[in-house]
Design an enzyme around this catalytic site. Structure first.
Site, PDB file in Angstrom:
ATOM      1  N   SER A 682       0.802  -1.225   0.000  1.00 17.28           N
ATOM      2  CA  SER A 682       0.000   0.000   0.000  1.00 17.28           C
ATOM      3  C   SER A 682       0.835   1.275   0.000  1.00 17.28           C
ATOM      4  O   SER A 682       0.279   2.366  -0.077  1.00 17.28           O
ATOM      5  CB  SER A 682      -0.950   0.005   1.203  1.00 17.28           C
ATOM      6  OG  SER A 682      -0.225  -0.034   2.408  1.00 17.28           O
ATOM      7  N   LYS A 725      -6.189   3.376   8.961  1.00 17.50           N
ATOM      8  CA  LYS A 725      -5.241   4.341   8.402  1.00 17.50           C
ATOM      9  C   LYS A 725      -5.789   5.764   8.486  1.00 17.50           C
ATOM     10  O   LYS A 725      -5.035   6.710   8.765  1.00 17.50           O
ATOM     11  CB  LYS A 725      -4.920   3.977   6.951  1.00 17.50           C
ATOM     12  CG  LYS A 725      -4.120   2.672   6.816  1.00 17.50           C
ATOM     13  CD  LYS A 725      -3.891   2.304   5.367  1.00 17.50           C
ATOM     14  CE  LYS A 725      -3.085   1.014   5.257  1.00 17.50           C
ATOM     15  NZ  LYS A 725      -2.862   0.591   3.865  1.00 17.50           N
TER      16      LYS A 725
END
Length: 782
Positions: A682, A725
């Site tokens: 990611s 996140k």
């Protein structure tokens, strides 16, 4: 008596403060002296008339006593002998001469120099009453010696010959084991008759105590002798029974096991196994090691809840209230539990699901298991799997091994006392395997609703039904759980708490518990909401509330100390007093560096602590085209960096990079916090934008954080752990986010209080990222 008779004379003498010792007139005693003032006082006494006044400290633990720490009544003594020891201390022998009272301290610098008034003994006529009192004291002292073995019998001979009543009281005072303050009171008793009467009362009290102690010792000794006698007789009976080949105790034991078997109502196969073992025990000699193994097996199998279960009265509303009272937030988890209860109410025979709660430390996974048990009104057992690496821990040992025992699953069921408890398997992601087997594979049967009806433990040798158990597992991350095990569980993610949720948890759950644990009431302390927010922002950086609880407990301890020291009004902890209790902040509220920088981009990462931000740095230096990756990166992240570099090379013309630039420069990609392992794809777009910035010299906007996997052609692919996140970015003070377009639907599912006020750009290609973040700059790489 008159004042003139009380005071013989006033003199100036050095004073020695004694610790734990009261010196009486007519008493010769050795003392060990080591303190500077005491040594100086002795040296001064030796230079003068060898006289010194000895007064005791009120508290013998005080190392350096002051005037107020010393009794004013002491004894004038003569120094008989003084010897300096190699360690710097002095051993001195002194003889008490007469009582004295300190009137004034003349000097306290080098040593205590005092003005003292001697208190001579009053001449008492030895009348019939006085003589009777003296005899009574001597008689009681003789009785005291009989009970106190520390004093030799000859002591009474030296005392009985004393004709002076004052001296008699002083000599006995120096021999009897009395308390410190009692001895000081005897020293201060200048009236001889009063002193003798005090001595008599103290002796009588001591004799009573010694009599009681002696009586207790006799009873203890008698009991020990009785136990020894009984042990001897029992051993003798065993030998006789062995000779006669009769063992009544074994017969009784077999009868007990048969009775327990009838009461247990075991399944048919299990009952047959137990009957077989009882018959084997009956044939086995009582002292044989095999008999002990059989007994342990029978005790274990008869203690298990084969048919015992708790009755369920499912009340959805009541269960919801319990879950809401115990935990704030966690909407998805509570909804799933209530759905299970609803189905259970409609179809009681339905198999229990296997729930897996995944989240950072401190978000309430373990305590949620207890709440589920409360909501279901079931027994609760917890088994920690962290560090378990032996298959026998799950399935048990076969009985052929010495010290064999059932596995931890069966032991926990034995402790639960029912066959349908809530069973929490904690830290399921922390198991490992070695040459002793794979415990995760052994758990497959436990957590499979199709198989756990007949769970096989090596020790039991008969199947045990686990199908009615509600298993709840917890983990910090899901990717370390073996895939076959993960496939058997229903995953529920607990991403972490927002600041508002933490505040409400602190006020509604943590603080009442902390106050109770520290003995404070709510009318004694109040920690304001703003103060709690300051602690959340500047003293903790976590997804859960464990560190927050520790910090609030630290504040409470400080306040509790203030109350012990004399605080008499309510403590109000406001924002400006947080630093007073916790020191300087551990974090800045806006952790992220919001400056625009070259070669540095801010990414969002998912980790076991609940997510964090990462500044990915790229340095370009003249070289031969080598790519260096540092920061404890995993293989997937390294491959992601290679893909990002290939994409940037494909955009050579758009970025105005010179031909063959990649051959002229060495590129170093570093992710800070090098001691922390990092992996996953990611960070792809973050690495790509940092590379483009470093090669072109154009700055990257520092007020943005991003996440997304990158393909070789620049497509931005979706990622996991989105909510975690986003929370990590918000904790760091970031309001602008770049997310993959394919995560847009997932973003919409996140609670509005988390996404409120955020500026989010959804991108599907890396070109959009560069257009948003790369600022125009005149510096370019050649």
């Amino acid at each position: 008596m008159t004042e003139e008779n009380e005071i013989k004379e006033i003199m100036e003498l050095p004073l020695l403060a004694s610790r734990g010792v009261i010196v009486f007139p007519h008493m010769v005693i050795p003392l060990l002296v080591g303190r500077d003032k005491s040594v100086a006082a002795l040296e001064e006494a030796m230079m003068e008339e060898k006289k010194i006044i000895i007064a005791a400290q009120k508290d013998e633990t005080v190392e350096e006593p002051d005037i107020d720490d010393i009794y004013s009544f002491g004894t004038i003594a003569e120094v008989k002998q003084l010897v300096k020891l190699p360690n710097g201390m002095i051993k001195v022998v002194v003889e008490g001469l007469e009582r004295a009272e300190v009137i004034d301290y003349l000097d306290t610098e080098e040593y205590f120099l005092v003005e003292a008034a001697s208190r001579p003994e009053e001449k008492v006529e030895v009348t019939t009453n006085v003589n009777a009192l003296m005899r009574t004291v001597v008689k009681e002292f003789e009785e005291y010696i009989k009970y106190n073995r520390n004093l030799p019998a000859e002591t009474i001979m030296s005392v009985s010959n004393i004709e002076d009543p004052g001296r008699l009281a002083d000599v006995i005072s120096s021999q009897v084991e009395l308390k410190y303050k009692q001895l000081q009171e005897l020293l201060e008793a200048t009236d001889i008759i009063v002193r003798l009467e005090k001595m008599l009362n103290l002796l009588q009290d001591e004799i009573e105590v010694l009599k009681i102690e002696q009586d207790i010792n006799k009873r203890v000794k008698k009991k020990v002798e009785k136990n020894q006698k009984e042990y001897y007789l029992r051993e003798k009976m065993k030998v006789i029974q062995d000779e006669l080949d009769e063992d009544k105790s074994t017969t009784d034991e077999i009868d007990d096991y048969c009775e327990k078997l009838e009461e247990a109502d075991l399944p048919e196969k299990v009952a047959e196994k137990v009957e077989e073992e009882i018959e084997k025990l009956d044939r086995t000699p009582n002292m044989s090691p095999e008999a002990t193994v059989i007994r342990n097996y029978l005790d274990c199998i008869l203690d298990l809840p084969w048919n015992k279960e708790t009755d369920e009265e499912i009340d959805i509303k009541n269960s919801e209230e319990i879950l809401e009272a115990d935990h704030y937030g966690l909407k998805d988890v509570k909804e799933r539990i209530l759905e299970y209860l609803a189905v259970r109410k409609i179809a009681p025979a339905k198999k229990s699901p296997i729930l897996c709660l995944v989240g950072a430390p401190g978000v309430g996974k373990t305590s949620l298991g207890r709440s589920i048990a409360r909501a279901l009104d079931r027994d609760f057992v917890r088994l920690s799997l962290g560090g378990v690496r032996d298959e026998a821990e799950i399935r048990g040992h076969r009985r052929t091994y010495i010290g064999s025992r059932p596995g931890r699953i069966i032991n926990a069921m034995r402790d639960a006392g029912s066959k349908n408890p809530v069973f929490l398997l904690d830290e399921v992601d922390k198991m490992s395997s070695d040459f002793r087997g794979d415990p995760a594979s052994a758990l497959l049967e436990v957590l499979d609703p199709e198989q756990n009806k007949e769970f096989g433990d090596h020790y039991l040798e008969v199947p045990f039904d686990l199908s009615q158990v509600l298993f709840v597992t917890t983990a910090n991350v899901a990717h370390t759980i073996p895939a076959p095990l993960l496939d058997r569980m229903e995953l529920i993610e607990i991403p972490g708490y927002t600041e508002d949720e933490k505040l409400k948890i602190a006020e509604g759950h943590l603080l009442p518990k902390i106050y109770e644990d520290h003995g404070l009431k709510e009318d004694q302390i109040n920690i304001s909401s703003n103060a709690i927010l300051k602690v959340i922002r500047e003293y903790t950086r976590e997804a859960g509330v464990r560190n927050l609880e520790r910090k609030l407990a630290a504040i409470t301890r400080k306040v509790a100390k203030e109350f012990v020291e004399g605080r008499d009004h309510k403590a109000l902890v406001a924002v400006n007093s947080v630093e007073k209790h916790l020191g300087l902040p551990d974090y800045e509220h806006q952790e992220s560096n919001l400056e625009n920088r070259v070669g540095v981009a801010t990414g969002l990462a998912y980790n076991q602590a609940g997510g964090d931000i990462l500044d990915i740095e790229v340095a370009v230096v003249p070289g031969k085209g080598e790519l260096t990756l540092t920061g404890s990166l995993g293989d997937v992240m390294k491959e992601s960096a290679q893909a990002a570099l290939s994409y940037v090379r494909s955009k050579q013309n758009e970025l105005n990079l010179s031909d063959g630039f990649y051959k002229k420069y060495d590129i170093h990609i570093h992710v800070p916090q090098g001691a922390v392992p990092k992996d996953g794809p990611s960070a792809g777009i973050t690495i790509a934008i940092a590379l483009a910035s470093a090669l072109t010299g154009r700055k990257v906007r520092g007020d943005y954080a991003m996440t997304g996997e990158i393909s070789l052609r620049g497509r931005v692919l979706p990622i996991g752990g989105l909510k975690t996140k986003i929370l990590a970015g918000r904790r760091a003070g970031i309001e602008n986010f770049i997310l993959p377009k394919k995560n847009e639907n997932k973003f919409k599912e996140i609670e509005k209080e988390i996404t409120r006020d955020l500026n989010v750009s959804f991108v599907s290609h890396m070109d959009e990222v560069m257009e948003l973040l790369l600022l125009e700059d005149e510096n370019h790489a050649d």
